[in-house]
Design an enzyme around this catalytic site. Sequence first.
Site, PDB file in Angstrom:
ATOM      1  N   LEU A   1       0.799  -1.217   0.000  1.00  0.00           N
ATOM      2  CA  LEU A   1       0.000   0.000   0.000  1.00  0.00           C
ATOM      3  C   LEU A   1       0.839   1.279   0.000  1.00  0.00           C
ATOM      4  O   LEU A   1       0.314   2.372   0.203  1.00  0.00           O
ATOM      5  CB  LEU A   1      -0.942   0.007   1.212  1.00  0.00           C
ATOM      6  CG  LEU A   1      -1.908  -1.182   1.282  1.00  0.00           C
ATOM      7  CD1 LEU A   1      -2.823  -1.056   2.492  1.00  0.00           C
ATOM      8  CD2 LEU A   1      -2.724  -1.295   0.007  1.00  0.00           C
ATOM      9  N   CYS A   2       2.147   1.147  -0.234  1.00  0.00           N
ATOM     10  CA  CYS A   2       3.008   2.328  -0.323  1.00  0.00           C
ATOM     11  C   CYS A   2       2.896   2.956  -1.714  1.00  0.00           C
ATOM     12  O   CYS A   2       2.738   2.257  -2.717  1.00  0.00           O
ATOM     13  CB  CYS A   2       4.468   1.960  -0.057  1.00  0.00           C
ATOM     14  SG  CYS A   2       4.860   1.792   1.682  1.00  0.00           S
ATOM     15  N   HIS A   3       3.010   4.276  -1.757  1.00  0.00           N
ATOM     16  CA  HIS A   3       2.961   4.987  -3.036  1.00  0.00           C
ATOM     17  C   HIS A   3       4.362   5.035  -3.659  1.00  0.00           C
ATOM     18  O   HIS A   3       5.346   5.283  -2.955  1.00  0.00           O
ATOM     19  CB  HIS A   3       2.477   6.430  -2.832  1.00  0.00           C
ATOM     20  CG  HIS A   3       1.069   6.519  -2.334  1.00  0.00           C
ATOM     21  ND1 HIS A   3       0.741   6.345  -1.007  1.00  0.00           N
ATOM     22  CD2 HIS A   3      -0.093   6.770  -2.984  1.00  0.00           C
ATOM     23  CE1 HIS A   3      -0.567   6.483  -0.849  1.00  0.00           C
ATOM     24  NE2 HIS A   3      -1.094   6.746  -2.037  1.00  0.00           N
TER      25      HIS A   3
ATOM     26  N   MET B   1       8.548   4.770   5.366  1.00  0.00           N
ATOM     27  CA  MET B   1       8.680   3.370   4.954  1.00  0.00           C
ATOM     28  C   MET B   1       9.911   3.160   4.083  1.00  0.00           C
ATOM     29  O   MET B   1      10.553   2.111   4.138  1.00  0.00           O
ATOM     30  CB  MET B   1       7.414   2.921   4.219  1.00  0.00           C
ATOM     31  CG  MET B   1       6.176   2.820   5.092  1.00  0.00           C
ATOM     32  SD  MET B   1       6.434   1.801   6.572  1.00  0.00           S
ATOM     33  CE  MET B   1       6.933   0.248   5.854  1.00  0.00           C
TER      34      MET B   1
ATOM     35  N   ASP C   1      23.802 -11.557   4.593  1.00  0.00           N
ATOM     36  CA  ASP C   1      24.072 -12.427   3.444  1.00  0.00           C
ATOM     37  C   ASP C   1      25.560 -12.467   3.116  1.00  0.00           C
ATOM     38  O   ASP C   1      26.098 -13.516   2.750  1.00  0.00           O
ATOM     39  CB  ASP C   1      23.281 -11.924   2.234  1.00  0.00           C
ATOM     40  CG  ASP C   1      23.564 -12.741   0.987  1.00  0.00           C
ATOM     41  OD1 ASP C   1      23.301 -13.963   1.009  1.00  0.00           O
ATOM     42  OD2 ASP C   1      24.068 -12.170   0.007  1.00  0.00           O
TER      43      ASP C   1
END
Length: 539
Positions: free
Chosen positions: A456-458, A494, A509
């Site tokens: 739901l991020c723009h 975000m 990693d």
Amino acid sequence: MCGTNRSHEHYLTTVPLPPLIGHQALKSRLDEQVRRGTLASSLLLTGPAGIGKQRLAIWLAQRLLCTETGSPCGACQHCRFIEAGGHPDLLWIFPHARLKESDPSIEQAAQDNADAVAERLDANGLYPRPDGSSGIFLYGARLLVQRAVMTPALAKRKVFIVGEADRMVSQSSSDQAANAFLKLLEEPPADTTLILTSSEPGALLPTIRSRVISVRVNPLSDAEMREFLALPAAEPLLKKKDVADLVKLAHGAPGTLLDADTKAAAMTRARAMLDVTNGGGDRIFRVAYAHGSTKARGAFTDTLDALTELLHDLSRSAAKSGDERLATAGARAVVMVKKPATKPATKPATKPATKPATKPATKPATKPATKAAKTSTNQPPRATLSHVNARGSAHMVDVGAKIPTARRARAGGEIRMTRAAWTAIRNNSTKKGDVLAVARLAGIQAAKRTADLIPLCHPLALSHVDIALTLIAKPAMVRVEATVATVGPTGVEMEALTAVSVALLTVYDMVKSADKRMKIGAVRLLEKSGGRSGHFTAR
């Protein structure tokens, strides 16, 4: 600074400003940008009050105006004039008392500002924070605009410093100068650099924040605080007090030591106001009368700031102890202190006074009105989640109607590991290559692709992404901090959090062959600015 009837000879006999202590990493960054010619023409230095943002701005002015190799040299004509407060191409404006004249001339504004600068220099460059009645008024904006069109008198460029720019007072009835100042920020002359400072960037007008590049200034370390307190200029601050106690009290902000008595008095008044909520009756009147009415505006503003701080502490303590009711009440009280509701209080008082006199209200009309009043008073509407629609389904918030503003977010996190894994990163001896370089690139890429990962991020056009990775020896860890900026209708929290998370995962990693038990943690938002919710700083 410029615009004064005093001669340079007067200023050069004044005690110069104390040396700039700390901020070495930021100074190096700014110096490099000046050297490469990439320094922004309009900057905003942000950070806690009292950490030396305006002194850093003066140092940057020296760096820009000094013509010697390895500038600022501190010995040339430009540097000496700046340190003594008399350089004609440096204008330093900050909040102080309003002039008595209703519409001061440019000459009066310049003289008033020069006198204010001289007062700070006479105090060895150490000054308390201006009280609540001080401000940067309309004539100050006019002075900035007027100086901007002038050709530099001595150097090759001009530098304007606006200290505590959030105290700039706007006047809706005379917005011509304010609009001109905004235009100056957006398109300053090629020979002009504007440096704004603010400890409350969220209080700045969105139109100002969108026109500047924000630079975070951090508090001083304990060692730097001791170095500051060892200066001859800082001797009045000691007053037979223990240096260790002062270092602890300052929290990296030397300027707060100058405000200690004022802040203590404001805290006392704020606690009295808070205590009244448990009492009532004549106690309310005693507290109210204690503030007085003569010249009380500045002190009352300081009291409200202290009250906000107390309410924040109350809300945090209640949240930690699990008292949800008290935590919520404290948070609501903060909003009430910062934004008192004046208009709704006036409207209801007017309508009932006229309507009942004309037409008596019937019972059906009266009861719902009473019920509604009770609901609005005793049961405030619950906060709703913006990503959930009226049907309870998740959806992307429509931000099309929002005005784009400058937004910035800073997030951090860490990954702990064994000493062997940490040493491999430090020595760049891992099989996969340079761990920190790869993690930095991964963080940048993650910030740009956040909308692909979080449903739901723009999608946002980011104007800046900075990933800082720091090796910490004890305990062995890598700390990641991401700063993301944009000019848009929605925030970048975000993006900053995603950048930190992916950078940490990349470190894992790259080094998992040396330590599979590495722990990722403490990922959180550290700071955000811009948007309707204003400025936020994690504590």
